[in-house]
Write an enzyme that holds these catalytic residues in place. Structure first.
Site, PDB file in Angstrom:
ATOM      1  N   GLU A  49       0.858  -1.191   0.000  1.00  0.00           N
ATOM      2  CA  GLU A  49       0.000   0.000   0.000  1.00  0.00           C
ATOM      3  C   GLU A  49       0.894   1.242   0.000  1.00  0.00           C
ATOM      4  OE1 GLU A  49      -2.423   0.575   3.567  1.00  0.00           O
ATOM      5  OE2 GLU A  49      -3.868   1.756   2.405  1.00  0.00           O
ATOM      6  N   LYS A 128      -9.645   1.944  -2.668  1.00  0.00           N
ATOM      7  CA  LYS A 128      -9.943   1.472  -1.301  1.00  0.00           C
ATOM      8  C   LYS A 128     -11.394   1.815  -0.947  1.00  0.00           C
ATOM      9  CE  LYS A 128      -7.488   1.598   3.173  1.00  0.00           C
ATOM     10  NZ  LYS A 128      -6.277   2.163   3.805  1.00  0.00           N
ATOM     11  N   CYS A 170      -5.776  -2.945   2.412  1.00  0.00           N
ATOM     12  CA  CYS A 170      -5.576  -2.768   3.856  1.00  0.00           C
ATOM     13  C   CYS A 170      -6.864  -2.835   4.685  1.00  0.00           C
ATOM     14  CB  CYS A 170      -4.807  -1.470   4.088  1.00  0.00           C
ATOM     15  SG  CYS A 170      -3.946  -1.496   5.683  1.00  0.00           S
TER      16      CYS A 170
HETATM   17  N1  LIG Z   1      -3.926   1.254   7.289  1.00  0.00           N
HETATM   18  C1  LIG Z   1      -5.119   0.692   7.118  1.00  0.00           C
HETATM   19  O1  LIG Z   1      -5.807   0.947   6.162  1.00  0.00           O
HETATM   20  C2  LIG Z   1      -5.672  -0.307   8.078  1.00  0.00           C
HETATM   21  C3  LIG Z   1      -5.042  -0.598   9.367  1.00  0.00           C
HETATM   22  O2  LIG Z   1      -3.939  -0.189   9.698  1.00  0.00           O
HETATM   23  C4  LIG Z   1      -5.844  -1.436  10.263  1.00  0.00           C
HETATM   24  O3  LIG Z   1      -6.939  -1.862   9.869  1.00  0.00           O
HETATM   25  O4  LIG Z   1      -5.413  -1.698  11.375  1.00  0.00           O
END
Ligand SMILES: NC(=O)CC(=O)C(=O)O
Length: 305
Positions: A49, A128, A170
């Site tokens: 990401e 996302k 994520c």
């Molecule tokens: N960074 C993200 O999008 C998600 C995350 O860090 C988590 O769900 O914990």
């Protein structure tokens, strides 16, 4: 019995050291991807990401690139072209982690993943869907929604040589509906470029990966940036590949590295035969889910069924 994965494939997750220098990030990613292909003969390679920028709301507007109309020009999106060229050079499927995207027509920013095929063609774009807005007092507060807008679709990509994969980013992993729908639609692999942190990573990173695998009996890959304690956001790292029985096939620590695992269709079939939840679902008890994701509509008979 339907084959979800037509032939074995090596999956490589590149846990990249991402810096504030975009040009460096792009050339460094290229070196690491080419290395993974040369050393391991990887057929699907994934980046983390926000691999071309630091992760943080104050950085997204500065690093954002314009992707629409597609294809963008080189100056609108150097990352689009770098990834496309790289996929073609290495003759691989390249899931380009994610990058901050600016859409001129709506003046909105997104956290967006681009996937390219072996001829350098763009196969999929995932924005996302679930923005990372959390507040754990004394630990971490993060609000992607201060600057980002959410995407609005599930991203499933057909890789002609192998089969179907799904891509999400994520925080999307915390919403099991995406994974369930993708798996019911025949994905053999769920990929999540992601950057959990030292609080949520320790608690939930492995748990989420293994839960998505065991609930859906598919392979799962989570690809993080490596940890930089001088950065504003400290990524958890621990990129990992999990098999359809929730066994961890490979995992990194917090440092830069590459994790590679071979994925085999027979393993999915074996696991589903042993614990046949695929044919034991009770859609009569939970009709709201079944109505949207009937396998017959997709022409996909259930594996093991
Ligand atoms: N960074 C993200 O999008 C998600 C995350 O860090 C988590 O769900 O914990």
């Amino acid at each position: 019995m339907a084959k979800l994965l037509k032939k074995p494939v090596k999956l490589a997750l590149i846990q990249l050291a991402c810096t504030a220098d975009k040009a460096h990030n792009l050339s460094h990613a290229r070196n690491k991807v080419l290395e993974a292909v040369k050393q391991h003969n990887a057929g699907i390679v994934v980046l983390p990401e926000c691999f071309n920028s630091p992760y943080g709301t104050k950085y997204f507007p500065k690093y954002a690139e314009t992707l629409l109309p597609s294809p963008p020009t080189e100056s609108q999106s150097p990352t689009f072209h770098a990834l496309s060229r790289l996929a073609k050079e290495a003759k691989i499927y390249l899931v380009g982690g994610s990058i901050p995207e600016y859409e001129e027509s709506s003046k909105k920013l997104f956290n967006t993943s681009l996937t390219f095929g072996p001829s350098g063609e763009l196969l999929a774009t995932h924005r996302k869907v679930h923005l990372f807005d959390i507040d754990i007092p004394g630990k971490i507060t993060f609000r992607e929604s201060e600057v980002l807008s959410p995407g609005n679709k599930i991203t499933i990509v057909d890789l002609p040589e192998y089969g179907r994969i799904a891509i999400a980013i994520c925080y999307d992993i915390r919403f099991p509906e995406l994974a369930t729908i993708a798996a019911r639609k025949g994905a053999f692999l769920l990929l999540y470029p992601g950057a959990f942190n030292l609080t949520t990573g320790a608690l939930h990173w492995e748990l989420q990966a293994r839960a998505k695998a065991v609930d859906n009996q598919v392979y799962v890959g989570l690809c993080s940036p490596s940890r930089d304690m001088d950065a504003d956001y400290n990524a958890w790292g621990h990129s990992m590949v999990v098999d359809p029985n929730a066994e961890i096939l490979g995992e990194l620590d917090e440092k830069e590295g590459t994790v590679v695992a071979e994925l085999k269709g027979e393993r999915i079939e074996e696991v589903r035969k042993g614990i046949p939840i695929y044919t034991q679902r009770r859609f009569d008890v939970y009709p709201d889910i079944s109505k949207d994701v009937k396998l017959e509509e997709e022409g996909q008979p259930p594996v093991g069924g």
